[in-house]
Design a protein around this motif. Structure first.
Motif, short mmCIF file in Angstrom:
data_model
loop_
_atom_site.label_atom_id
_atom_site.label_comp_id
_atom_site.label_asym_id
_atom_site.label_seq_id
_atom_site.Cartn_x
_atom_site.Cartn_y
_atom_site.Cartn_z
N ALA A 179 0.83 -1.21 0.00
CA ALA A 179 0.00 0.00 0.00
C ALA A 179 0.86 1.26 0.00
CB ALA A 179 -0.92 -0.01 1.22
N SER A 180 1.94 1.24 0.81
CA SER A 180 2.85 2.39 0.84
C SER A 180 3.56 2.57 -0.50
CB SER A 180 3.88 2.22 1.96
OG SER A 180 3.24 2.17 3.22
N VAL A 181 3.95 1.44 -1.10
CA VAL A 181 4.60 1.48 -2.41
C VAL A 181 3.65 2.06 -3.45
CG1 VAL A 181 5.59 0.11 -4.27
CG2 VAL A 181 6.17 -0.42 -1.89
N ARG A 182 2.36 1.67 -3.39
CA ARG A 182 1.37 2.18 -4.35
C ARG A 182 1.24 3.69 -4.24
NH1 ARG A 182 -1.46 -2.56 -3.31
NH2 ARG A 182 -2.69 -1.57 -1.64
N ASN A 183 1.26 4.21 -3.02
CA ASN A 183 1.15 5.67 -2.84
C ASN A 183 2.33 6.40 -3.47
OD1 ASN A 183 -1.24 5.45 -1.39
ND2 ASN A 183 -0.20 5.33 0.61
N ILE A 184 3.52 5.85 -3.30
CA ILE A 184 4.71 6.47 -3.89
C ILE A 184 4.69 6.34 -5.40
CG2 ILE A 184 7.24 6.33 -4.04
CD1 ILE A 184 7.23 5.52 -1.07
N MET A 185 4.22 5.19 -5.89
CA MET A 185 4.11 5.01 -7.34
C MET A 185 3.13 6.03 -7.95
SD MET A 185 4.16 0.84 -7.55
CE MET A 185 4.01 0.68 -9.32
N GLN A 186 2.09 6.37 -7.21
CA GLN A 186 1.14 7.37 -7.68
C GLN A 186 1.83 8.72 -7.82
OE1 GLN A 186 -2.03 6.99 -8.67
NE2 GLN A 186 -2.03 9.18 -9.22
N ASP A 187 2.69 9.05 -6.84
CA ASP A 187 3.45 10.31 -6.93
C ASP A 187 4.37 10.30 -8.15
OD1 ASP A 187 2.25 11.14 -4.58
OD2 ASP A 187 3.91 10.46 -3.30
N LEU A 188 5.03 9.16 -8.39
CA LEU A 188 5.93 9.05 -9.54
C LEU A 188 5.15 9.17 -10.85
CD1 LEU A 188 8.16 6.07 -8.30
CD2 LEU A 188 8.82 8.48 -8.42
N GLU A 189 3.93 8.64 -10.86
CA GLU A 189 3.10 8.72 -12.06
C GLU A 189 2.69 10.17 -12.32
OE1 GLU A 189 -0.60 6.34 -14.19
OE2 GLU A 189 0.03 5.81 -12.16
N GLU A 190 2.37 10.90 -11.26
CA GLU A 190 1.98 12.30 -11.41
C GLU A 190 3.14 13.15 -11.93
OE1 GLU A 190 0.41 13.50 -7.66
OE2 GLU A 190 -1.41 12.31 -7.87
N LEU A 191 4.37 12.73 -11.64
CA LEU A 191 5.55 13.42 -12.15
C LEU A 191 5.86 13.05 -13.60
CD1 LEU A 191 8.03 13.30 -9.13
CD2 LEU A 191 7.08 15.35 -10.19
N GLY A 192 5.15 12.06 -14.13
CA GLY A 192 5.38 11.65 -15.52
C GLY A 192 6.50 10.66 -15.69
N LEU A 193 6.96 10.06 -14.58
CA LEU A 193 8.09 9.13 -14.66
C LEU A 193 7.65 7.70 -14.98
CD1 LEU A 193 10.21 10.35 -11.62
CD2 LEU A 193 10.54 10.90 -14.04
N ILE A 194 6.43 7.33 -14.58
CA ILE A 194 5.93 5.98 -14.84
C ILE A 194 4.48 6.08 -15.30
CG2 ILE A 194 7.48 4.92 -13.15
CD1 ILE A 194 5.11 4.70 -11.22
N TYR A 195 3.97 5.00 -15.87
CA TYR A 195 2.56 4.96 -16.28
C TYR A 195 2.08 3.52 -16.23
CZ TYR A 195 3.62 2.88 -20.86
OH TYR A 195 4.01 2.03 -21.86
N SER A 196 0.76 3.37 -16.29
CA SER A 196 0.15 2.04 -16.29
C SER A 196 -0.36 1.72 -17.69
CB SER A 196 -1.01 2.01 -15.29
OG SER A 196 -1.68 0.77 -15.37
N PRO A 197 0.13 0.64 -18.31
CA PRO A 197 -0.33 0.30 -19.66
C PRO A 197 -1.78 -0.19 -19.67
CG PRO A 197 1.13 -1.40 -18.82
CD PRO A 197 1.17 -0.28 -17.83
N HIS A 198 -2.27 -0.70 -18.53
CA HIS A 198 -3.65 -1.16 -18.40
C HIS A 198 -4.16 -0.75 -17.02
CE1 HIS A 198 -2.94 -3.49 -22.00
NE2 HIS A 198 -1.91 -4.08 -21.41
#
Length: 360
Positions: free
Chosen positions: A55-74
């Motif tokens: 859950a903590s990892v997911r929150n950080i991944m959301q921050d990284l996604e908002e920065l444009g560093l990662i995305y979800s293909p599905h």
């Protein structure tokens, strides 16, 4: 395929990423480069060197996604790095490996053997075939462009005595060059130099930018000589110190300067010129280092203007002549999921061997 990111956050946003965020991002990219598959929060929580819940990892991944560093293909899939994310990883987090001695020996031996039987074109052909076999991707030779004109330049401290010069050309290509810097040079000086240059460098080559700043420095030095001579002659100041490097201007009778507005104006201008000359000297020094700095050019995805292949990456190192001018580049092209840590030093070393052979 890596998705080009339309979100380009300012460098300051990336620089404030926490150590935890950087580690999660690094592990995600490492896993992607190894498997080519999206990476989920549960998988990342197992890879991390610290204890962190999914859950903590997911929150950080959301921050990284908002920065444009990662995305979800599905919708329900894990995350992949964007092109911007890969660029950030390569520039800031990539840990470059080193070639084994037997690999170095093989590269040197085959390039030198080719030089005995072939002309320059043949040597380059043999070298690209060698690289292709070692890296298991396509080898490529790139003809040098005529003095690439710049759009932006940035400096990033890597180690106490090394910095990264990031050169962005008008056509969007990016070149990284590792340069030596003084251990005593403050980080603020690198930021100030980049800001100073970016206000003046657009559309110019490094050589043209340096020439323009040097001309400005010479003009400032002439003006400084005239002003200080006038102050010394009027008795308001004198020089202390033997050598030109250690000389200091000692100002006397400052109270009387208020009565002589011309002298007061001259003194203020002298102070401004000293500060300006110090800035110009630091900037010129960094430009000279950037011109001579060693580096490997890494084009990721849509940055690869040469081939217009959004799903490919190219890694190329410059070939320099005896006068250190870039005469071409040697490298490889393959999918964005390249083993950058292994291929970067391989390309760099091969280009150096070829350049040495070409120079004779």
């Amino acid at each position: 395929m890596i998705r080009p990111s339309s979100i380009v956050p300012p460098a300051s946003n990336l620089s404030v990423l926490t150590d935890r965020s950087r580690e999660i991002f690094r592990q995600l990219v490492d896993s992607y480069l190894t498997t080519g598959e999206p990476v989920g929060s549960r998988q990342l929580s197992r890879l991390l060197p610290m204890t962190l819940s999914p859950a903590s990892v997911r929150n950080i991944m959301q921050d990284l996604e908002e920065l444009g560093l990662i995305y979800s293909p599905h919708t329900s899939a894990g995350r992949l790095p964007t092109e911007l994310g890969l660029r950030f990883f390569v520039d800031s987090l990539l840990q470059i490996g080193d070639l084994e001695e037997k690999e170095r020996a093989r590269i040197a031996a085959e390039v030198e053997a080719a030089s005995k039987d072939h002309d320059l074109e043949g040597v380059l052909s043999e070298a690209t075939s060698l690289l292709s076999g070692l890296a298991r991707v396509a080898g490529v030779v790139v003809a040098s462009k005529e003095n690439v004109r710049l759009k932006q330049i940035d400096f990033v401290r890597l180690e106490p005595e090394r910095a990264l010069a990031i050169l962005v050309a008008d056509d969007g290509t990016v070149e990284n060059r590792v340069i030596p810097v003084s251990r005593d040079l403050p980080a603020s000086a690198l930021i100030e130099a980049a800001n100073y240059l970016n206000a003046r460098i657009t559309g110019r080559t490094l050589a043209e930018a340096r020439e323009g700043i040097e001309a400005s420095r010479r003009a400032a030095e002439r003006e400084l000589d005239e002003l200080t001579a006038r102050l010394v002659e009027a008795g308001y100041a004198s020089w202390a110190g033997a050598s030109a490097e250690s000389r200091q201007l000692i100002v006397r009778g400052q109270a009387h300067l208020l009565e002589d507005l011309t002298a007061a104006t001259d003194l203020e201008r002298v102070r401004l010129l000293f500060a300006d000359l110090e800035t110009k000297t630091e900037v010129i020094d960094l430009l000279e280092r950037a011109e001579q700095g060693e580096g490997v050019r890494i084009f990721i995805g849509s940055e690869n203007k040469l081939f217009s292949l959004s799903g490919s990456s190219m890694i190329a190192a410059p070939l320099r002549d005896s006068e250190r001018r870039i005469i071409g580049a040697l490298g490889v092209i393959g999918p964005t999921r390249l083993n950058y840590a292994r291929i970067v030093p391989m390309v760099d070393y091969t280009a150096k061997v070829v350049a040495r052979v070409v120079r004779g």
